[in-house]
Scaffold this motif. Structure first.
Motif: not given
Length: 324
Positions: A259-280
């Motif tokens: 059952l869709d519940a998107s109208h019941l809850f605020e959406p969440s946001i998935t993030k990707i990240g790394f430590r500041r100063g990392t050589f990519l």
């Protein structure tokens, strides 16, 4: 002063002052590590660790400062090695990722499959944990990337970039009364026992906030960190499942009704990240974009220049995100 000595004190701190565990991790000898630490302390003229008998008891105030500098020095050494390898062998290396079960099970498989096909000589390591553990691993340089939804904002040294929005669904047996409830409401949902994520996992805070906003107290009878475990207990009739929409598989879960519940809850946001100063490395940029196509190399570099979370939020404030 030797780099190896700096690595020893950093690893000792990371292993909760347990020299035996540190020695096992570094494949070294406990007496050898202890000797090198004492030599470093003698050279610096201060105690990095306080001792109680033969055991280390705490990190001294001076030690705290030295450990921060040691971590930065060790990371710069690693960055130099990464930069050199990027020029000598750009398609060979390692990539370590920490994430939750839901991301590892439902979102990452096609991304990792494509990445391995493109970079077969890059060794990829996937670690699972709580959002706090994931963020801590990235903050402590134990992994290259953290991927999660919760808890990341508490670590100021992480560059966290939004990837996509997602929401929740309700899973119930096919004959459950909620399948006849239209429209589905939080009040109707609160009348049944609920099976969902442990607090702090996979957007759980959004769920709790929604019920609180309507002065409802849901009866959460079972919590887990694993979406598949939640579905197992829904099948056993323990309660109504509330979980990430991406965790519903129409084929594998055809015995359950979604059952869709998107109208019941605020959406969440998935993030990707790394430590500041990392050589990519180049392949690291490619992995980020494979996971979240809008995060191009220039976008990631701009984010890397942000000095705090406020600047990061401003950078992505009006950025459209896909829904999953």
């Amino acid at each position: 002063m030797k780099l190896q000595q700096l690595r020893y004190i950093w690893e000792i701190a990371r292993h909760d002052l347990n020299i035996s565990a540190t020695a096992a991790s570094l494949r070294s000898s406990q007496p050898g590590i202890s000797k090198q630490v004492r030599m470093l302390e003698a050279e610096l003229g201060i105690q990095i660790f306080s001792r109680s008998g033969k055991h280390l008891s705490r990190i001294t105030p001076a030690g705290e400062q030295i450990l921060r500098m040691a971590a930065a020095a060790l990371r710069q050494v690693d960055n130099i090695k990464q930069a050199a390898q990027e020029h000598s062998d750009p398609k060979r290396g390692t990539l370590s990722i920490a994430t939750t079960h839901t991301q590892a099970r439902y979102r990452l498989p096609p991304v990792i499959q494509a990445f391995i096909a493109r970079y077969p000589q890059v060794d990829l390591h996937l670690h699972q944990g709580t959002p706090t553990q994931i963020a801590q691993m990235a903050a402590d340089w134990q992994v290259d990337f953290a991927i999660a939804t919760e808890a990341l904002e508490h670590f100021t040294d992480l560059i966290m970039m939004p990837c996509y929005r997602w929401n929740r669904c309700i899973l119930v047996p096919t004959d459950h009364p909620l399948t006849q409830t239209a429209p589905l409401t939080l009040k109707a949902l609160a009348q049944f026992p609920i099976v969902t994520y442990v607090y702090g996992f996979t957007g759980r805070s959004k769920l709790d906030q929604a019920f609180q906003a309507q002065n409802l107290t849901p009866r959460v009878v079972f919590t887990a960190t694993d979406s598949d475990v939640i579905k197992t207990y829904v099948r056993l009739g323990l309660g109504v499942g509330i979980l990430a929409r991406m965790a519903y598989d129409p084929k594998a879960d055809q015995d359950l009704t979604m059952l869709d519940a998107s109208h019941l809850f605020e959406p969440s946001i998935t993030k990707i990240g790394f430590r500041r100063g990392t050589f990519l490395r180049g392949y690291m940029y490619d992995f980020i974009q494979a996971f979240s196509p809008h995060l191009t190399r220039p976008q990631v570099d701009t984010a890397h220049q942000c000095r705090n979370h406020t600047e990061l939020e401003s950078l992505f404030q009006n950025h459209p995100l896909p829904n999953h």
